[in-house]
Write an enzyme that holds these catalytic residues in place. Sequence first.
Site, PDB file in Angstrom:
ATOM      1  N   HIS A  27     -13.636  -8.689  10.608  1.00 52.83           N
ATOM      2  CA  HIS A  27     -13.311  -9.667  11.658  1.00 52.83           C
ATOM      3  C   HIS A  27     -14.042  -9.328  12.972  1.00 52.83           C
ATOM      4  O   HIS A  27     -14.958  -8.514  12.978  1.00 52.83           O
ATOM      5  CB  HIS A  27     -11.788  -9.760  11.850  1.00 52.83           C
ATOM      6  CG  HIS A  27     -11.039  -9.825  10.551  1.00 52.83           C
ATOM      7  ND1 HIS A  27     -11.043 -10.952   9.756  1.00 52.83           N
ATOM      8  CD2 HIS A  27     -10.325  -8.886   9.869  1.00 52.83           C
ATOM      9  CE1 HIS A  27     -10.331 -10.699   8.653  1.00 52.83           C
ATOM     10  NE2 HIS A  27      -9.899  -9.459   8.693  1.00 52.83           N
ATOM     11  N   GLU A  64      -5.959  -6.503  14.335  1.00 54.10           N
ATOM     12  CA  GLU A  64      -6.696  -5.867  13.251  1.00 54.10           C
ATOM     13  C   GLU A  64      -8.158  -5.689  13.635  1.00 54.10           C
ATOM     14  O   GLU A  64      -8.775  -4.665  13.308  1.00 54.10           O
ATOM     15  CB  GLU A  64      -6.574  -6.703  11.978  1.00 54.10           C
ATOM     16  CG  GLU A  64      -7.232  -6.033  10.782  1.00 54.10           C
ATOM     17  CD  GLU A  64      -7.559  -6.982   9.658  1.00 54.10           C
ATOM     18  OE1 GLU A  64      -7.068  -8.121   9.672  1.00 54.10           O
ATOM     19  OE2 GLU A  64      -8.349  -6.579   8.777  1.00 54.10           O
ATOM     20  N   HIS A 119     -10.451  -2.727   6.873  1.00 52.87           N
ATOM     21  CA  HIS A 119      -9.445  -3.739   7.230  1.00 52.87           C
ATOM     22  C   HIS A 119      -8.062  -3.093   7.252  1.00 52.87           C
ATOM     23  O   HIS A 119      -7.855  -2.013   6.699  1.00 52.87           O
ATOM     24  CB  HIS A 119      -9.406  -4.863   6.183  1.00 52.87           C
ATOM     25  CG  HIS A 119     -10.600  -5.763   6.195  1.00 52.87           C
ATOM     26  ND1 HIS A 119     -10.576  -7.033   6.716  1.00 52.87           N
ATOM     27  CD2 HIS A 119     -11.863  -5.556   5.745  1.00 52.87           C
ATOM     28  CE1 HIS A 119     -11.780  -7.586   6.586  1.00 52.87           C
ATOM     29  NE2 HIS A 119     -12.577  -6.712   5.998  1.00 52.87           N
ATOM     30  N   GLU A 185      -7.937  -1.720   2.674  1.00 49.01           N
ATOM     31  CA  GLU A 185      -6.838  -2.208   3.516  1.00 49.01           C
ATOM     32  C   GLU A 185      -5.988  -0.969   3.757  1.00 49.01           C
ATOM     33  O   GLU A 185      -5.249  -0.508   2.892  1.00 49.01           O
ATOM     34  CB  GLU A 185      -6.023  -3.287   2.794  1.00 49.01           C
ATOM     35  CG  GLU A 185      -6.810  -4.538   2.422  1.00 49.01           C
ATOM     36  CD  GLU A 185      -6.962  -5.536   3.567  1.00 49.01           C
ATOM     37  OE1 GLU A 185      -6.500  -5.232   4.693  1.00 49.01           O
ATOM     38  OE2 GLU A 185      -7.555  -6.599   3.334  1.00 49.01           O
TER      39      GLU A 185
HETATM   40 ZN   LIG Z   1      -8.912  -8.116   7.446  1.00 43.80          ZN
END
Ligand SMILES: [Zn+2]
Length: 220
Positions: A27, A64, A119, A185
């Site tokens: 992102h 995030e 992430h 993640e």
């Molecule tokens: Zn993400």
Amino acid sequence: MILATAATALALASPLAGKTVAIDPGHNGANYLHTAQIDRLVNAGGFMKACDTTGTETDDGYTEAAYNLDVALRLAKILRADGARVVLTRTTNTGWGPCIDERAAIGNRAHADAAISIHADGGPATGRGFHVIYRRSRALALAIRDAFAVGTGEPYADYVGHDGLDLRTDLGGLNLSTVPKVFIETGNMRNSLDARRLESSAYRQREAAALARGLLDFLR
Ligand SMILES: [Zn+2]
């Protein structure tokens, strides 16, 4: 032999000399201000998908995008100290993009020996833990999973995947990669226990060290 050769000494001081690692902090901080651009469809490896998304955040509002970049920069510093060449898909948190296809292309163009997309998840508040997402690069996924579990003490995700792993074919960043690549993640930002850890700079440094360890295990 008592005397270490120059090559041996170099290998000890720079265990990643000659290796290239691509780090992709997922992102970007201003994606939410550029919805037209990040909603644009791009090739995700045989199908079309949005350029990017905004990512999640903790209940405290720690995004995030900011988290991903912080861990990525910490990881880059460790890898460079170990002698690696590091390429990053972004180095600030103030812009938007790049799109997922370009994120993969950056690692491909660098002929990275390994690539990792960082992430944190936005899962159910009751679930916690980390998982590594892979498509073709199972060996890299296992190295990252094992090192991250040992280095951070974070449990495997209890709401997604199996044994800290999730095989997916819907991620353009993996589908378009021609180099070994995984996503991690690292925790669930919507879980209060995970969020407290992810918001700690000392913990993020532990995460970066664990990821560096996993990459080293894979690359040598
Ligand atoms: Zn993400």
